[in-house]
Structure formats: structure tokens, C-alpha cells
Design a protein around this motif. Sequence first.
Motif, PDB file in Angstrom:
ATOM      1  N   GLU A  45       0.840  -1.204   0.000  1.00 24.12           N
ATOM      2  CA  GLU A  45       0.000   0.000   0.000  1.00 24.12           C
ATOM      3  C   GLU A  45       0.877   1.256   0.000  1.00 24.12           C
ATOM      4  O   GLU A  45       0.627   2.194  -0.754  1.00 24.12           O
ATOM      5  CB  GLU A  45      -0.915   0.022   1.236  1.00 24.12           C
ATOM      6  CG  GLU A  45      -1.921  -1.106   1.299  1.00 24.12           C
ATOM      7  CD  GLU A  45      -3.081  -0.961   0.339  1.00 24.12           C
ATOM      8  OE1 GLU A  45      -3.240   0.097  -0.289  1.00 24.12           O
ATOM      9  OE2 GLU A  45      -3.852  -1.925   0.203  1.00 24.12           O
ATOM     10  N   GLU A  75      -4.418   5.461   0.194  1.00 23.64           N
ATOM     11  CA  GLU A  75      -3.452   4.350   0.232  1.00 23.64           C
ATOM     12  C   GLU A  75      -2.610   4.406   1.503  1.00 23.64           C
ATOM     13  O   GLU A  75      -2.313   3.359   2.097  1.00 23.64           O
ATOM     14  CB  GLU A  75      -2.551   4.378  -1.003  1.00 23.64           C
ATOM     15  CG  GLU A  75      -3.277   4.245  -2.335  1.00 23.64           C
ATOM     16  CD  GLU A  75      -4.237   3.070  -2.384  1.00 23.64           C
ATOM     17  OE1 GLU A  75      -3.981   2.044  -1.740  1.00 23.64           O
ATOM     18  OE2 GLU A  75      -5.272   3.196  -3.062  1.00 23.64           O
ATOM     19  N   HIS A  78      -4.639   2.903   4.179  1.00 23.68           N
ATOM     20  CA  HIS A  78      -4.661   1.431   4.093  1.00 23.68           C
ATOM     21  C   HIS A  78      -3.393   0.847   4.703  1.00 23.68           C
ATOM     22  O   HIS A  78      -3.441  -0.120   5.464  1.00 23.68           O
ATOM     23  CB  HIS A  78      -4.780   0.962   2.645  1.00 23.68           C
ATOM     24  CG  HIS A  78      -6.029   1.417   1.945  1.00 23.68           C
ATOM     25  ND1 HIS A  78      -6.130   1.490   0.572  1.00 23.68           N
ATOM     26  CD2 HIS A  78      -7.218   1.838   2.422  1.00 23.68           C
ATOM     27  CE1 HIS A  78      -7.330   1.921   0.244  1.00 23.68           C
ATOM     28  NE2 HIS A  78      -8.009   2.142   1.350  1.00 23.68           N
TER      29      HIS A  78
HETATM   30 FE   LIG Z   1      -5.061   0.552  -0.987  1.00 27.65          FE
END
Ligand SMILES: [Fe+2]
Length: 125
Positions: A45, A75, A78
Motif C-alpha cells: 500500500e 493508500e 490502508h
Molecule cells: Fe489501498
Amino acid sequence: MAIQDLQQIFDAKIAADVRIEPKDWMPEKYRQTLIRQISQHAHSEIVGMLPEGNWISRAPSLKRKQILVAKVQDEAGHGLYLYSAVETLGISRDEMIEQLHSGKAKYSSIFFCTPNGITLLPAQL
Ligand SMILES: [Fe+2]
């Protein structure tokens, strides 16, 4: 409690489809596999957002910059969420980053940067 008893309890939970929590006893190889898989996802990520971040200043309008910033922020979130999950399994974030930098830990990214921008890796790679 003996390891065999702990293993039996663990096996019974798996057979009954009962959730295994991070603080529960689990075989060490099972724990290490979870750490490897989840940290690889976290690294992916973060590494995946790096080339996207390079394009924020190049986006042609404020609206497009905002869209790109939101994607990069998404991202990062995440990755941080996954790092937090892995830490509950008994590894520090510093250890995970050290493993990434030393090459012990891997990441996956289907993107790579060229002078013309971000592109998908060709299928044969
Ligand atoms: Fe992601």
C-alpha cells in the motif's frame, strides 16, 4: 498448559471456524505467516502510493491535484491500518520497516514509473 493442549485448542477453533485473535495462542509458523502476509500488504500500500505522490505537483488543475491527494491519502491509510493490525501480532513497525529496507520483506506493485508517467507492469513481468 502443554503445547499439545494449546495446539488441540487451536485446531478445534479452526475446525469450528472460530476466529483466532492476535493474543490467542497460535503456532509460531502460523503467526509468522500472518505477519509476513499482512506486512507485505501494508508495504505494498505504501510503496504503491509513492509514484502517485510524485504526480501531485504535476496534476494540471487544483481539482485533479485534490483527486490525486485523496488517492494517496487513501493508500497511506490502508498501509497504516495494516501496520497497526500486524503490530497486534507481536512485531514493531520499526522491525517491519527494517525488514522492508533489508529486502527480507517483500511488496507487490503493479505500477512503475517511467519518464512519461506511471504505467502498469507488462504481464510477462
Ligand atoms: Fe489501498
